[in-house]
Design a protein around this motif. Structure first.
Motif, PDB file in Angstrom:
ATOM      1  N   GLY A   1      -5.683   3.722  -5.255  1.00 43.88           N
ATOM      2  CA  GLY A   1      -6.629   4.305  -6.193  1.00 43.88           C
ATOM      3  C   GLY A   1      -7.113   5.711  -5.825  1.00 43.88           C
ATOM      4  N   TYR A   2      -6.680   6.252  -4.698  1.00 44.41           N
ATOM      5  CA  TYR A   2      -7.127   7.580  -4.282  1.00 44.41           C
ATOM      6  C   TYR A   2      -6.683   8.609  -5.319  1.00 44.41           C
ATOM      7  CZ  TYR A   2      -7.937   5.742   0.476  1.00 44.41           C
ATOM      8  OH  TYR A   2      -8.361   5.060   1.569  1.00 44.41           O
TER       9      TYR A   2
ATOM     10  N   ALA B   1     -12.256  -3.814  12.345  1.00 46.19           N
ATOM     11  CA  ALA B   1     -12.164  -4.726  11.202  1.00 46.19           C
ATOM     12  C   ALA B   1     -11.042  -5.739  11.402  1.00 46.19           C
ATOM     13  CB  ALA B   1     -11.918  -3.923   9.928  1.00 46.19           C
ATOM     14  N   ASP B   2     -11.136  -6.850  10.679  1.00 43.12           N
ATOM     15  CA  ASP B   2     -10.104  -7.882  10.757  1.00 43.12           C
ATOM     16  C   ASP B   2      -8.927  -7.532   9.842  1.00 43.12           C
ATOM     17  OD1 ASP B   2     -10.908  -8.553   8.138  1.00 43.12           O
ATOM     18  OD2 ASP B   2     -11.814 -10.457   8.741  1.00 43.12           O
ATOM     19  N   LEU B   3      -7.901  -8.381   9.889  1.00 45.08           N
ATOM     20  CA  LEU B   3      -6.672  -8.113   9.139  1.00 45.08           C
ATOM     21  C   LEU B   3      -6.917  -8.051   7.634  1.00 45.08           C
ATOM     22  CD1 LEU B   3      -3.617  -7.638   9.193  1.00 45.08           C
ATOM     23  CD2 LEU B   3      -3.304 -10.117   9.289  1.00 45.08           C
ATOM     24  N   ASP B   4      -7.780  -8.908   7.107  1.00 49.69           N
ATOM     25  CA  ASP B   4      -8.078  -8.870   5.669  1.00 49.69           C
ATOM     26  C   ASP B   4      -8.679  -7.530   5.269  1.00 49.69           C
ATOM     27  OD1 ASP B   4      -7.144 -11.467   5.193  1.00 49.69           O
ATOM     28  OD2 ASP B   4      -9.136 -12.360   5.446  1.00 49.69           O
ATOM     29  N   ALA B   5      -9.610  -7.018   6.073  1.00 52.79           N
ATOM     30  CA  ALA B   5     -10.253  -5.739   5.763  1.00 52.79           C
ATOM     31  C   ALA B   5      -9.275  -4.576   5.898  1.00 52.79           C
ATOM     32  CB  ALA B   5     -11.464  -5.530   6.670  1.00 52.79           C
ATOM     33  N   VAL B   6      -8.396  -4.642   6.900  1.00 52.21           N
ATOM     34  CA  VAL B   6      -7.395  -3.586   7.070  1.00 52.21           C
ATOM     35  C   VAL B   6      -6.453  -3.574   5.869  1.00 52.21           C
ATOM     36  CG1 VAL B   6      -5.406  -2.855   8.470  1.00 52.21           C
ATOM     37  CG2 VAL B   6      -7.549  -3.537   9.583  1.00 52.21           C
ATOM     38  N   GLU B   7      -6.018  -4.767   5.452  1.00 53.38           N
ATOM     39  CA  GLU B   7      -5.149  -4.847   4.277  1.00 53.38           C
ATOM     40  C   GLU B   7      -5.862  -4.322   3.033  1.00 53.38           C
ATOM     41  OE1 GLU B   7      -2.258  -7.965   1.944  1.00 53.38           O
ATOM     42  OE2 GLU B   7      -3.998  -8.795   2.975  1.00 53.38           O
ATOM     43  N   ALA B   8      -7.114  -4.709   2.836  1.00 50.39           N
ATOM     44  CA  ALA B   8      -7.869  -4.268   1.657  1.00 50.39           C
ATOM     45  C   ALA B   8      -8.019  -2.750   1.639  1.00 50.39           C
ATOM     46  CB  ALA B   8      -9.243  -4.940   1.623  1.00 50.39           C
ATOM     47  N   ALA B   9      -8.326  -2.157   2.772  1.00 55.20           N
ATOM     48  CA  ALA B   9      -8.489  -0.702   2.839  1.00 55.20           C
ATOM     49  C   ALA B   9      -7.183   0.007   2.521  1.00 55.20           C
ATOM     50  CB  ALA B   9      -8.987  -0.296   4.217  1.00 55.20           C
ATOM     51  N   ALA B  10      -6.087  -0.489   3.069  1.00 57.09           N
ATOM     52  CA  ALA B  10      -4.790   0.138   2.805  1.00 57.09           C
ATOM     53  C   ALA B  10      -4.409   0.005   1.334  1.00 57.09           C
ATOM     54  CB  ALA B  10      -3.718  -0.495   3.695  1.00 57.09           C
TER      55      ALA B  10
ATOM     56  N   ALA C   1       0.855  -1.192   0.000  1.00 59.27           N
ATOM     57  CA  ALA C   1       0.000   0.000   0.000  1.00 59.27           C
ATOM     58  C   ALA C   1       0.890   1.240   0.000  1.00 59.27           C
ATOM     59  CB  ALA C   1      -0.885   0.000   1.248  1.00 59.27           C
ATOM     60  N   PRO C   2       0.355   2.369  -0.458  1.00 58.05           N
ATOM     61  CA  PRO C   2       1.110   3.614  -0.343  1.00 58.05           C
ATOM     62  C   PRO C   2       1.306   3.929   1.145  1.00 58.05           C
ATOM     63  CG  PRO C   2      -1.127   4.058  -1.072  1.00 58.05           C
ATOM     64  CD  PRO C   2      -0.963   2.576  -1.049  1.00 58.05           C
ATOM     65  N   PHE C   3       2.465   4.429   1.495  1.00 53.03           N
ATOM     66  CA  PHE C   3       2.821   4.555   2.908  1.00 53.03           C
ATOM     67  C   PHE C   3       1.873   5.468   3.682  1.00 53.03           C
ATOM     68  CE2 PHE C   3       5.797   5.962   6.365  1.00 53.03           C
ATOM     69  CZ  PHE C   3       5.856   4.745   7.007  1.00 53.03           C
ATOM     70  N   LEU C   4       1.715   6.701   3.268  1.00 57.72           N
ATOM     71  CA  LEU C   4       0.892   7.648   4.028  1.00 57.72           C
ATOM     72  C   LEU C   4      -0.598   7.346   3.900  1.00 57.72           C
ATOM     73  CD1 LEU C   4       0.442  10.149   5.736  1.00 57.72           C
ATOM     74  CD2 LEU C   4       0.689  11.520   3.667  1.00 57.72           C
ATOM     75  N   GLU C   5      -1.100   7.311   2.675  1.00 56.84           N
ATOM     76  CA  GLU C   5      -2.529   7.085   2.479  1.00 56.84           C
ATOM     77  C   GLU C   5      -2.947   5.706   2.991  1.00 56.84           C
ATOM     78  OE1 GLU C   5      -0.387   8.212   0.232  1.00 56.84           O
ATOM     79  OE2 GLU C   5      -1.272   9.848  -0.953  1.00 56.84           O
ATOM     80  N   GLY C   6      -2.091   4.715   2.784  1.00 54.55           N
ATOM     81  CA  GLY C   6      -2.369   3.372   3.262  1.00 54.55           C
ATOM     82  C   GLY C   6      -2.413   3.309   4.780  1.00 54.55           C
ATOM     83  N   ALA C   7      -1.510   4.038   5.414  1.00 61.85           N
ATOM     84  CA  ALA C   7      -1.489   4.073   6.878  1.00 61.85           C
ATOM     85  C   ALA C   7      -2.780   4.661   7.422  1.00 61.85           C
ATOM     86  CB  ALA C   7      -0.280   4.868   7.374  1.00 61.85           C
ATOM     87  N   VAL C   8      -3.230   5.757   6.835  1.00 59.04           N
ATOM     88  CA  VAL C   8      -4.481   6.373   7.285  1.00 59.04           C
ATOM     89  C   VAL C   8      -5.640   5.399   7.097  1.00 59.04           C
ATOM     90  CG1 VAL C   8      -6.131   8.241   6.869  1.00 59.04           C
ATOM     91  CG2 VAL C   8      -3.667   8.727   6.885  1.00 59.04           C
ATOM     92  N   ALA C   9      -5.735   4.793   5.933  1.00 59.68           N
ATOM     93  CA  ALA C   9      -6.830   3.846   5.673  1.00 59.68           C
ATOM     94  C   ALA C   9      -6.765   2.658   6.626  1.00 59.68           C
ATOM     95  CB  ALA C   9      -6.769   3.370   4.220  1.00 59.68           C
TER      96      ALA C   9
END
Length: 136
Positions: free
Chosen positions: A132-133, A118-127, A101-109
């Motif tokens: 695509g932002y 959320a579980d680990l799969d959802a956290v990974e998916a969001a990051a 994931a992108p470092f900054l935007e992924g960290a926020v997500a």
């Protein structure tokens, strides 16, 4: 809430200041997200630019709450160091995952999503979706 199993997040940067600042920003943009365990792992033990397997391992252990650990990295050798730790098999908590994931935007997500329980799969998916932002 202290009994709630939350995904832990480790932010690995070549710079201690960058890792700490991104952690602070992500938690702040997630409404404070004080319950989410987030740890920066930046630079080396000597305070120079670089990456440290020991700092990464310690950060991962510090955020492990039993729901998995998402590790986000900034650049090349940070990725390689985390991959090496994962390959060793016993240096990181169970269910530790390197998140592409992108470092900054992924960290926020990741922090926002983890704060929602959320579980680990959802956290990974969001990051990961943070790639695509659009900014314009």
């Amino acid at each position: 809430m202290s009994e709630e199993k939350l995904v832990g997040i480790v932010l690995v940067s070549h710079s201690a200041e960058v890792a700490a600042s991104v952690a602070e920003l992500a938690k702040g943009l997630a409404g404070g997200a004080t319950a989410v365990p987030v740890a920066p792992a930046g630079g080396t033990e000597g305070g120079t630019l670089g990456t440290s397997a020991e700092l990464i391992s310690a950060a991962a252990a510090s955020v492990d709450r039993g729901a998995g650990v998402a590790v986000l990295t900034d650049l090349g050798s940070a990725v390689l160091t985390v991959k090496a730790l994962l390959a060793e098999g016993d240096e990181l908590p169970d269910a530790t995952r390197l998140v592409d994931a992108p470092f900054l935007e992924g960290a926020v997500a990741a922090v926002v999503t983890a704060a929602a329980g959320a579980d680990l799969d959802a956290v990974e998916a969001a990051a990961t979706e943070a790639y695509g932002y659009r900014k314009v």
